[in-house]
Design an enzyme around this catalytic site. Structure first.
Site, PDB file in Angstrom:
ATOM      1  N   ARG A 101      -5.878 -13.947  -2.418  1.00  0.00           N
ATOM      2  CA  ARG A 101      -4.955 -12.830  -2.722  1.00  0.00           C
ATOM      3  C   ARG A 101      -4.404 -13.053  -4.116  1.00  0.00           C
ATOM      4  O   ARG A 101      -3.718 -14.057  -4.365  1.00  0.00           O
ATOM      5  CB  ARG A 101      -3.833 -12.772  -1.685  1.00  0.00           C
ATOM      6  CG  ARG A 101      -2.775 -11.745  -2.008  1.00  0.00           C
ATOM      7  CD  ARG A 101      -1.844 -11.457  -0.840  1.00  0.00           C
ATOM      8  NE  ARG A 101      -2.478 -10.613   0.141  1.00  0.00           N
ATOM      9  CZ  ARG A 101      -1.828  -9.880   1.046  1.00  0.00           C
ATOM     10  NH1 ARG A 101      -0.500  -9.894   1.084  1.00  0.00           N
ATOM     11  NH2 ARG A 101      -2.470  -9.123   1.908  1.00  0.00           N
ATOM     12  N   HIS A 128      -8.141  -3.755  -1.343  1.00  0.00           N
ATOM     13  CA  HIS A 128      -7.760  -4.524  -0.153  1.00  0.00           C
ATOM     14  C   HIS A 128      -8.833  -4.273   0.912  1.00  0.00           C
ATOM     15  O   HIS A 128      -8.592  -3.606   1.919  1.00  0.00           O
ATOM     16  CB  HIS A 128      -6.372  -4.066   0.315  1.00  0.00           C
ATOM     17  CG  HIS A 128      -5.695  -4.992   1.267  1.00  0.00           C
ATOM     18  ND1 HIS A 128      -6.245  -6.190   1.683  1.00  0.00           N
ATOM     19  CD2 HIS A 128      -4.496  -4.909   1.896  1.00  0.00           C
ATOM     20  CE1 HIS A 128      -5.416  -6.778   2.521  1.00  0.00           C
ATOM     21  NE2 HIS A 128      -4.347  -6.032   2.671  1.00  0.00           N
ATOM     22  N   GLN A 131      -8.331  -4.931   4.746  1.00  0.00           N
ATOM     23  CA  GLN A 131      -7.466  -3.940   5.395  1.00  0.00           C
ATOM     24  C   GLN A 131      -8.282  -2.708   5.795  1.00  0.00           C
ATOM     25  O   GLN A 131      -8.203  -2.249   6.935  1.00  0.00           O
ATOM     26  CB  GLN A 131      -6.343  -3.536   4.423  1.00  0.00           C
ATOM     27  CG  GLN A 131      -5.375  -2.530   5.009  1.00  0.00           C
ATOM     28  CD  GLN A 131      -4.529  -3.127   6.114  1.00  0.00           C
ATOM     29  OE1 GLN A 131      -3.921  -4.172   5.931  1.00  0.00           O
ATOM     30  NE2 GLN A 131      -4.483  -2.481   7.269  1.00  0.00           N
ATOM     31  N   ASP A 222       1.097   4.272   2.708  1.00  0.00           N
ATOM     32  CA  ASP A 222       1.418   2.893   2.305  1.00  0.00           C
ATOM     33  C   ASP A 222       2.660   2.982   1.410  1.00  0.00           C
ATOM     34  O   ASP A 222       3.073   4.085   1.016  1.00  0.00           O
ATOM     35  CB  ASP A 222       0.213   2.291   1.549  1.00  0.00           C
ATOM     36  CG  ASP A 222       0.413   0.823   1.151  1.00  0.00           C
ATOM     37  OD1 ASP A 222       1.337   0.164   1.679  1.00  0.00           O
ATOM     38  OD2 ASP A 222      -0.368   0.328   0.294  1.00  0.00           O
ATOM     39  N   CYS A 262      -0.818   0.278   6.678  1.00  0.00           N
ATOM     40  CA  CYS A 262      -1.294  -1.110   6.617  1.00  0.00           C
ATOM     41  C   CYS A 262      -0.188  -2.109   6.946  1.00  0.00           C
ATOM     42  O   CYS A 262      -0.465  -3.245   7.299  1.00  0.00           O
ATOM     43  CB  CYS A 262      -1.868  -1.405   5.233  1.00  0.00           C
ATOM     44  SG  CYS A 262      -0.719  -1.054   3.893  1.00  0.00           S
ATOM     45  N   ARG A 290      -6.974  -6.710  12.241  1.00  0.00           N
ATOM     46  CA  ARG A 290      -7.251  -7.475  11.031  1.00  0.00           C
ATOM     47  C   ARG A 290      -7.990  -8.763  11.412  1.00  0.00           C
ATOM     48  O   ARG A 290      -8.967  -9.159  10.781  1.00  0.00           O
ATOM     49  CB  ARG A 290      -5.948  -7.822  10.285  1.00  0.00           C
ATOM     50  CG  ARG A 290      -5.210  -6.644   9.656  1.00  0.00           C
ATOM     51  CD  ARG A 290      -5.971  -6.066   8.493  1.00  0.00           C
ATOM     52  NE  ARG A 290      -6.302  -7.075   7.499  1.00  0.00           N
ATOM     53  CZ  ARG A 290      -5.480  -7.493   6.526  1.00  0.00           C
ATOM     54  NH1 ARG A 290      -4.292  -6.935   6.391  1.00  0.00           N
ATOM     55  NH2 ARG A 290      -5.856  -8.415   5.661  1.00  0.00           N
TER      56      ARG A 290
HETATM   57  N1   CP Z   1      -1.351  -5.409   5.436  1.00  0.00           N
HETATM   58  C1   CP Z   1      -1.266  -6.606   4.843  1.00  0.00           C
HETATM   59  O1   CP Z   1      -2.142  -7.034   4.087  1.00  0.00           O
HETATM   60  O2   CP Z   1      -0.130  -7.295   5.160  1.00  0.00           O
HETATM   61  P1   CP Z   1       0.340  -8.667   4.521  1.00  0.00           P
HETATM   62  O3   CP Z   1       0.747  -8.367   3.100  1.00  0.00           O
HETATM   63  O4   CP Z   1       1.519  -9.093   5.358  1.00  0.00           O
HETATM   64  O5   CP Z   1      -0.775  -9.648   4.560  1.00  0.00           O
HETATM   65  N1  NVA Z   2      -0.214  -1.636  -1.475  1.00  0.00           N
HETATM   66  C1  NVA Z   2       0.493  -2.756  -0.910  1.00  0.00           C
HETATM   67  C2  NVA Z   2      -0.247  -3.278   0.279  1.00  0.00           C
HETATM   68  C3  NVA Z   2       0.405  -4.437   0.969  1.00  0.00           C
HETATM   69  C4  NVA Z   2      -0.378  -4.920   2.155  1.00  0.00           C
HETATM   70  C5  NVA Z   2       0.697  -3.829  -1.951  1.00  0.00           C
HETATM   71  O1  NVA Z   2      -0.233  -4.129  -2.694  1.00  0.00           O
HETATM   72  O2  NVA Z   2       1.805  -4.357  -2.041  1.00  0.00           O
END
Ligand code: CP
Ligand code: NVA
Length: 305
Positions: A101, A128, A131, A222, A262, A290
């Site tokens: 990440r 992502h 997701q 989101d 998400c 997930r």
């Molecule tokens: N949806 C998602 O990726 O959640 P987190 O940021 O908690 O991993």
């Molecule tokens: N769009 C959001 C998704 C988090 C799971 C972010 O990047 O913060």
């Protein structure tokens, strides 16, 4: 060897193969069966941003498969202690797969360029994919595993999640509509990439959420300011306030439309409690899936090493 940096990396058939594996693993898991098919394997979680769902679902899922995982935070010095090439060449000697990440997609691409094991994008500013895999898997479950021809409406920012969903939908024959303010829609480069990869895709972009949802099978939103966009929060709140998914918007959609997110959600901003806690909401199933989808993905990737 294969990586998953975005869903452009998987064909329709490969996504379906991951879903088939995930479905079977989920069925086994529900029966209490956790077959150790990856004993002694090591998963590294290289994370530059916070996470609940992604981190825990990867760690728990990999343990169910008989492997071990390690969480690597800032102290390993990714991006500031040594060159990206040295970092990647060394780390990938120790582990079998990395879920990563990162603040910038470019850094995940760099990691993959020098890696000797599969790299999974666990969220970047651009994409992502894990997701979107879990989301489409969840939607399929609700439609007897048939996605073709469904209409998916994303209401909100054309962000990492929206981009990944647009690719997943295009690959799986789902009609995709983005309803977003004109300044927050998909950029031309992404649209061109999408159209080149999937010439027969059905994608629409509008500024009118009410019209977009009238025949929706799924309505997704989101946060309006993603991680890393905190300084834009006030202007985004103003731009996106007409795009809140609330009871009024849901009343413009078929009663059978599912609500998806998400998570984490900013309740009262992009979605109201009345919607996210309603019987149309499947957000908890998305989060649960997930883990199953990622288990399927890891097994698929390790078969292709
Ligand atoms: N949806 C998602 O990726 O959640 P987190 O940021 O908690 O991993
Ligand atoms: N769009 C959001 C998704 C988090 C799971 C972010 O990047 O913060």
């Amino acid at each position: 060897m294969r990586h998953l940096l975005s869903l452009f990396d998987l064909s329709t058939e490969e996504i379906q193969a991951v879903f088939t594996l995930a479905r079977s693993l989920k069925t086994q898991y529900k029966k209490g069966v956790r077959e150790a098919i990856l004993p002694g394997r090591m998963l590294a979680l290289l994370f530059e941003k916070p996470s609940l769902r992604t981190r825990v679902s990867f760690e728990a899922g990999f343990a169910h498969l008989g492997g071990n995982s390690m969480y690597l935070g800032d102290d390993v010095g990714w991006g500031h202690r040594e060159s990206p090439a040295d970092f990647s060449r060394v780390l990938t000697q120790y582990v079998d797969v990395i879920a990563c990440r990162a603040k910038s997609h470019k850094r995940v691409r760099e990691l993959a360029d020098y890696a000797t094991c599969p790299i999974i994008n666990a969220l970047t500013d651009q994409f992502h994919p894990c997701q979107a895999l879990a989301d489409l898997f969840t939607l399929a479950e609700r439609h007897e595993n048939r996605l073709d021809g469904l209409k998916f409406v994303f209401v909100g920012d054309a962000n990492n999640v929206a981009r990944s969903l647009a690719i997943a939908c295009a690959k799986l024959g789902v009609r995709f509509t983005l309803a977003a303010p004109s300044d927050y829609q998909f950029d031309m480069a992404f649209l061109k990439q999408l159209e080149t990869a999937i010439p027969d895709l059905e994608l629409h972009v509008t500024t009118n959420p009410k019209k977009a949802v009238f025949d929706a099978d799924a309505i997704y939103t989101d946060v309006w300011a993603s991680m890393g966009q905190e300084s834009e929060r006030e202007e985004r709140l103003a731009a996106f306030s007409p795009y809140q998914v609330n009871s009024r918007l849901m009343a413009s959609a078929p009663a059978s439309a599912l609500f998806m997110h998400c998570l984490p959600a900013r309740r009262g901003e992009e979605v109201t409690d009345t919607v996210i806690d309603s019987s149309q909401s499947i957000v908890v199933s998305q989060a649960a899936n997930r883990m199953h989808a990622q288990k399927g993905l890891i097994i698929w990737l390790l078969k292709h090493v």
